[in-house]
Design a protein around this motif. Structure first.
Motif, short mmCIF file in Angstrom:
data_model
loop_
_atom_site.label_atom_id
_atom_site.label_comp_id
_atom_site.label_asym_id
_atom_site.label_seq_id
_atom_site.Cartn_x
_atom_site.Cartn_y
_atom_site.Cartn_z
N THR A 1 -1.12 -2.05 -3.84
CA THR A 1 0.05 -2.92 -3.72
C THR A 1 0.47 -3.08 -2.26
N ASP B 1 0.82 -6.06 -12.58
CA ASP B 1 1.09 -4.67 -12.96
C ASP B 1 2.43 -4.59 -13.68
N ASP C 1 -2.49 -8.61 -7.51
CA ASP C 1 -2.27 -7.16 -7.43
C ASP C 1 -2.49 -6.57 -8.81
#
Ligand SMILES: Nc1ncnc2c1ncn2[C@@H]1O[C@H](COP(=O)(O)OP(=O)(O)OP(=O)(O)O)[C@@H](O)[C@H]1O
Ligand SMILES: [Mg+2]
Length: 295
Positions: A25, A48, A140
């Protein structure tokens, strides 16, 4: 999103490694921010459910459209994007975000109820819709292989892996590279591994850090003259954690810091590799990658 203008053609980069807490991240956010410093227009899609990228940009994880809507919604993909014209969320200029949220947990149920949806392809349409508006789109991804990991790889042109000096780092990298090879040999032959970012490297380098660097140096090349590891290493510094806690990028929080310069250098390296590895005569050197995957 009103402000989006067409006419671009984004490269899509998945930032991965199934191992948790290895800088995915941080690298995703700071690298995207470095590209915006260089005049590029970037989008981060936070896939996520713990929404690390979203929180580190101080964006909402509730009450707004998010990556669950991007995947499941019948709406235009642009409706899930937070841009710079949203007064309630102060994103850095030219950096847009599709937030992550705990709703991603419901993807299992969603796929169960919509049995005609092909799981691995579920991000292809939405990501393609957004390509025209950005120079780079970063995905991500979560730790572990969750319901968004494979679709993220399938929707990407490139993968960047993130690694920190840690006892299990070499093993985890081998597994991550094996997953890329599996994709290249099967559903996504055009997927290109751009390289491994080594981050949180202490000064002076510990034995673990030296061992990780050495093992990657011996691991072969992605293509002639392109080693697996990016030349630019990201130092260990508490300033990155401080920046994250205040919801700022390193370029807002401490633009003069060494690590800001490292991310700018890394962005240049990434750009050079994209140009080189997306050349028409390039084919993924899966033999070399397989050497790394097998340790
Ligand atoms: N260069 C660095 N120096 C110091 N700390 C760092 C550095 N890069 C990342 N960190 C810290 O390491 C921790 C893990 O980083 P990060 O959240 O980016 O990893 P991740 O791989 O995304 O984790 P997860 O798998 O849980 O999503 C965070 O506390 C972050 O602030
Ligand atoms: Mg993360």
């Amino acid at each position: 999103m009103k402000e989006l203008r067409e006419g671009r053609k984004a490269h899509v980069i998945c930032v991965g490694n199934q191992k948790g807490g290895v800088g995915k991240t941080t690298n995703c956010v700071q690298l995207a921010a470095a590209f915006t410093e260089q005049g590029k227009k970037c989008l981060i899609i936070d896939l996520d459910m713990t929404a690390g990228a979203t929180k580190s940009l101080k964006a909402p994880t509730q009450g707004w459209n998010d990556s669950f809507d991007l995947i499941t919604g019948p709406e235009n993909a642009r409706d899930a994007v937070i841009g710079n014209d949203d007064p309630d969320v102060q994103l850095p200029p030219n950096l847009h975000l599709v937030p992550g949220s705990a709703r991603l947990r419901d993807l299992d149920q969603y796929l169960h109820e919509h049995e005609w949806i092909v799981h691995q392809d579920m991000l292809l349409g939405p990501v393609d819709q957004l390509r025209n508006y950005y120079d780079l789109i970063f995905l991500d991804t979560p730790p572990q292989s969750t319901k968004t990991t494979i679709p993220a790889l399938k929707a990407s042109d490139f993968v960047i892996l993130s690694a920190m000096p840690d006892r299990l780092a070499i093993e985890a990298l081998g597994e991550a590279i094996q997953q890329i090879i599996t994709a290249q040999n099967g559903p996504h032959p055009d997927l290109v591994l751009l390289g491994v970012i080594l981050c949180s490297i202490p000064k002076p380098k510990t034995r673990l850090a030296r061992a990780l660097i050495e093992s990657l140096a011996q691991a072969g090349e992605i293509d002639t003259g392109v080693p697996i590891k990016f030349d630019t290493e990201i130092s260990r510094t508490v300033v990155l954690q401080e920046a994250t806690q205040t919801g700022q990028t390193i370029f807002q929080y401490a633009p003069g810091h060494d690590v800001a310069a490292q991310y700018l250098e890394l962005a240049e390296e990434v750009e050079r590799r994209i140009a080189h590895l997306s050349a028409e005569d390039y084919e993924p050197a899966s033999e070399d990658q397989e050497d790394v995957a097998n340790g």
